[in-house]
Design a protein around this motif. Structure first.
Motif, short mmCIF file in Angstrom:
data_model
loop_
_atom_site.label_atom_id
_atom_site.label_comp_id
_atom_site.label_asym_id
_atom_site.label_seq_id
_atom_site.Cartn_x
_atom_site.Cartn_y
_atom_site.Cartn_z
N SER A 8 -62.36 21.14 9.11
CA SER A 8 -62.01 19.85 8.49
C SER A 8 -60.61 19.42 8.91
N ILE A 9 -59.67 20.39 8.95
CA ILE A 9 -58.30 20.04 9.36
C ILE A 9 -58.31 19.47 10.78
N ILE A 10 -59.05 20.15 11.68
CA ILE A 10 -59.12 19.65 13.07
C ILE A 10 -59.65 18.22 13.08
N MET A 11 -60.76 18.01 12.35
CA MET A 11 -61.41 16.70 12.40
C MET A 11 -60.52 15.62 11.80
N VAL A 12 -59.88 15.94 10.67
CA VAL A 12 -59.02 14.92 10.03
C VAL A 12 -57.86 14.56 10.95
N VAL A 13 -57.25 15.58 11.58
CA VAL A 13 -56.12 15.29 12.46
C VAL A 13 -56.56 14.41 13.63
N ALA B 48 -54.87 5.93 14.73
CA ALA B 48 -53.51 5.45 14.97
C ALA B 48 -53.40 4.87 16.38
N LEU B 49 -53.93 5.61 17.37
CA LEU B 49 -53.82 5.15 18.75
C LEU B 49 -54.61 3.86 18.94
N SER B 50 -55.82 3.79 18.35
CA SER B 50 -56.60 2.58 18.59
C SER B 50 -56.01 1.39 17.85
N SER B 51 -55.36 1.62 16.69
CA SER B 51 -54.75 0.45 16.05
C SER B 51 -53.51 0.01 16.81
N PHE B 52 -52.77 0.98 17.41
CA PHE B 52 -51.63 0.58 18.24
C PHE B 52 -52.11 -0.22 19.44
N MET B 53 -53.19 0.27 20.09
CA MET B 53 -53.67 -0.43 21.27
C MET B 53 -54.27 -1.78 20.90
#
Lengths: 358, 394
Positions: free
Chosen positions: B363-368, B375-380
């Motif tokens: 779950s930690i991997i997936m959430v990260v 974050a990257l797609s909203s920046f782009m």
């Protein structure tokens, strides 16, 4: 365009004119041509020397080490391990037949005349036949447990099942994403974006270590099927986006006309929208298949023996240590054969579709 | 519509589209909730039976495993949480570096594929077609084995001017020592870059308002080079560099690019570069040639045509697919686990093996990764809006 040539009419005039136009048409290009030629001159002779002239085609490791060239004898020695993994040696005609069956199915699907409803059922029965062939246990074929499946057939099974079996779910998700019902739309978007946001490695980890915890007591699914399930759930999100692209390309008038005729939602979708949309989905689906085909190599991380894994097993033979370049070239060649021909095919399809549109 | 409606009593509720819609949605929600309840229930029961703890309590415990590469200080006595943060920083480091280098390689190769130089175009095509069509993991294994087995031992390392060494222990490069002027230079650089961006914005607005032009390029370059230079001179103009040198069987001093890091970086850059090249090529081809001809006939220089006419239009086509390639690269960096570079997945995997807390670990991997993706797609998306047509239909 080219200046009058001093050698016009001579034997060299055409290549000279060609090179003047394509290689030396400006000072920058001339410099770049020289640099590239120097690069080729520096790399190609040693490579040819290694791969062909000094290569050992048949022989033992000692002969290979003595020659100092490529050791194709290694590939010759290990090709059955690379291709079929640890499948029982005398039964390896079965995975070979499975590979042939897959290639036939691909060739049949490549023809636009077969882009009809039966194509899905053809693939489904093809996969069932492959499963029967690989597992055996009927018609006198000895049973082979699926932890002994490996090599190219496993890669093909994982990737084609990933696409074919995820297709129904993907169509539902794509329809759901365009639904007027907010809960259905939200659930579809959540599914698609969640799976597309996480890497396949984490999905495979989930399949290998989390799925067993999800099941009720006493129920177990083996590792291959868990990985396959993970790949299907993961691929469904990507295929759904491809299907959505196809749905968006159908003009609104089609849906409106169907509604005006009094068709309900499912009749409209099944009889009018999907038959047109799914034909448009084939080219992006080929692209998705190329990606899935390459991505199945990640199953090595959870310990399954696909083509890349079985190559690594072949390379780990202590007698043949150090011939990794040859081994990886052989595996890369097999992958390339499939992906390159498919990508050429999808480029041809795009050109064909565009020609129809203009 | 104008037809008289049948009496309400004779209409069955399931003939009403809205009622049916609500029913379908209720059924879907019930189904999802039921599936969730079934899975969570099974998981809890299974965990209890296997005596595996649940919850995130393990994050505070001592990790007790080493991590070969860390950006921040780390030792095996630190907590799991810190180990995961170290892994995340490694993931971010390789992703950011990979994105920058893959973009550079991709732009060069994309332009080369369109070159009028036949030889260069063919060479770029061969590069794109081979790397795109071979699985990334196979390429990673190849690079890793090439570095660890194909390169000589440190004693016979390839060296460049005796300061850069390439051996099977990785790449050794001189590293500046972080004292004295180096810190000031970095700070000055960090100030100069945003300052020149702000300046460019101001100059553009002024030119639109008054028509007066401002030498943005020269002043910006002056800022970016000049400020750090001033800081360097002001700080005493001395620079201490830690040179790598051979001691015994290995190198000491300098900075190291480990074989794992190098193989992962080379693999990701070469693979993603091919996809970026195709996107760049498509973007350039998407601008009709008439645009270039029209701009040239207006008297713009070649550079101006590229900067003012071609690039703004190409970027609009390039940005969306490029975003998904950047995301792919970040997600593909998880293949680090296969060659032993300690990224987030590989650290989390070790943590899972030690604690048995698979659900929390995965779950930690997936959430990260979901967070990074979003974050990257909203920046782009934000960047895409910046380059999109203003006031257009869509």
């Amino acid at each position: 365009m080219a200046a009058p040539l001093p050698l016009s009419g001579g034997l060299l005039s055409r290549p000279l004119a060609w090179s003047r136009r394509h290689l030396f048409n400006s000072p920058t290009n001339a410099v770049m041509t020289v640099v590239v030629l120097w690069l080729l001159w520096a790399t190609i002779p040693p490579v040819v020397d290694w791969a062909l002239l000094k290569a050992v085609w048949v022989g033992d490791p000692a002969a290979c080490r003595a020659a100092g060239g490529a050791c194709w004898a290694f590939v010759g020695q290990k090709y059955r391990l690379i291709l079929f993994g640890i499948y029982p040696y005398e039964e390896q005609w079965r995975p070979l037949l499975a590979i042939v069956l897959f290639i036939v199915l691909m060739l049949v699907s490549a023809h636009p005349a077969s882009w009809r409803r039966w194509l899905f059922w053809l693939w489904l029965s093809g996969l069932a036949l492959v499963a029967l062939l690989m597992w055996g246990g009927v018609a006198g074929l000895p049973f082979v447990a699926n932890d002994r499946w490996g090599g190219l057939p496993l890669t093909l099974v994982l990737s084609t099942s990933g696409i074919v079996l995820s297709f129904p779910l993907a169509v539902l998700l794509a329809l759901g994403r365009r639904s007027r019902l907010p809960a259905v739309r939200a659930a579809s978007i959540a599914y698609i974006e969640l799976w597309r946001g996480v890497p396949l490695v984490s999905v495979l980890f989930m399949a290998s270590i989390m799925f067993p915890l999800f099941l009720p007591e006493g129920v177990t699914i083996d590792k291959l099927l868990r990985a396959q399930l993970g790949i299907i759930l993961f691929t469904a999100a990507y295929v759904a986006e491809a299907v959505r692209g196809g749905l968006q390309a159908i003009p609104r008038g089609q849906a409106e006309a169907a509604e005006a005729l009094g068709l309900g939602y499912w009749q409209k979708t099944r009889l009018i929208i999907l038959p047109q949309a799914l034909r448009l989905v084939i080219p992006p689906l080929v692209g998705q298949f190329i990606t899935t085909f390459k991505d199945t190599s990640l199953v090595i991380i959870i310990g399954l023996y696909d083509l890349l894994s079985s190559t690594k097993v072949a390379l780990s033979d202590p007698q043949w240590r150090g011939f990794y370049v040859e081994g990886y070239i052989a595996a890369a060649g097999i992958y390339f054969l499939f992906t390159f021909s498919m990508s050429r095919y999808s480029q041809y399809l795009e050109r064909r579709l565009n020609r129809g549109r203009i | 519509m104008a037809e008289p409606r049948p009496a309400a009593s004779s209409r069955r509720w399931w003939n009403d589209e809205r009622a049916r819609g609500i029913l379908y949605q209720l059924l879907l929600l019930l189904g999802v909730a039921g599936l969730g309840w079934f899975l969570v229930g099974n998981t809890l029961r299974n965990l209890e039976q296997r005596h595996i703890a649940t919850g995130l309590g393990f994050l505070d415990r001592e990790a007790a495993f080493g991590i070969s590469e860390h950006v921040i200080a780390y030792s095996p006595t630190d907590s799991y949480l810190r180990a995961l943060v170290v892994g995340l920083l490694n993931t971010l480091e390789i992703s950011v570096l990979g994105i920058v280098l893959a973009t550079l390689l991709g732009v060069v190769m994309g332009i080369a594929r369109l070159s009028s130089n036949w030889l260069l175009a063919r060479l770029a095509t061969v590069y794109v077609e081979t790397t795109r069509n071979i699985p990334l993991l196979l390429q990673l294994f190849f690079w890793y084995q090439l570095i660890t087995e194909g390169l000589p031992v440190p004693r016979q390392a390839f060296d460049i001017f005796g300061v850069v060494f390439l051996s099977n222990r990785g790449l050794k490069v001189p590293a500046p020592l972080w004292d004295g002027p180096m810190l000031a230079v970095t700070l000055a650089f960090a100030v100069a870059v945003p300052a020149s961006i702000v300046l460019t914005g101001w100059a553009g607005r002024r030119q639109e308002a008054t028509g007066r032009r401002f030498p943005t390029g020269r002043v910006g370059a002056g800022l970016i080079i000049g400020l750090p230079l001033l800081a360097f001179l002001g700080g005493g103009a001395h620079l201490r560099i830690d040179l790598p040198h051979l001691t015994g069987f290995n190198f000491s001093g300098g900075a190291t690019l480990s074989p794992e890091f190098a193989a992962l970086l080379v693999g990701l850059v070469v693979y993603t570069g091919a996809f970026v090249a195709e996107i760049v090529r498509g973007g350039i081809l998407a601008v009709p040639h008439g645009q270039t001809e029209a701009a040239l006939s207006l008297g713009l220089s070649r550079l101006q045509v590229l900067r003012l006419v071609l690039l703004p239009q190409s970027l609009r086509v390039i940005t969306p697919p490029l975003t998904s390639q950047y995301l792919n690269l970040t997600k593909n960096s998880t293949l680090a686990v296969a060659i032993g570079y300690p990224d987030l997945v590989s650290v989390a995997n070790t943590a899972i093996n030690q604690t048995g807390q698979a659900v929390e670990g995965v779950s930690i991997i997936m959430v990260v990764y979901l967070t990074i993706s979003l974050a990257l797609s909203s920046f782009m998306n934000w960047y895409n809006r910046q380059v999109a047509l203003k006031g257009g239909a869509g």
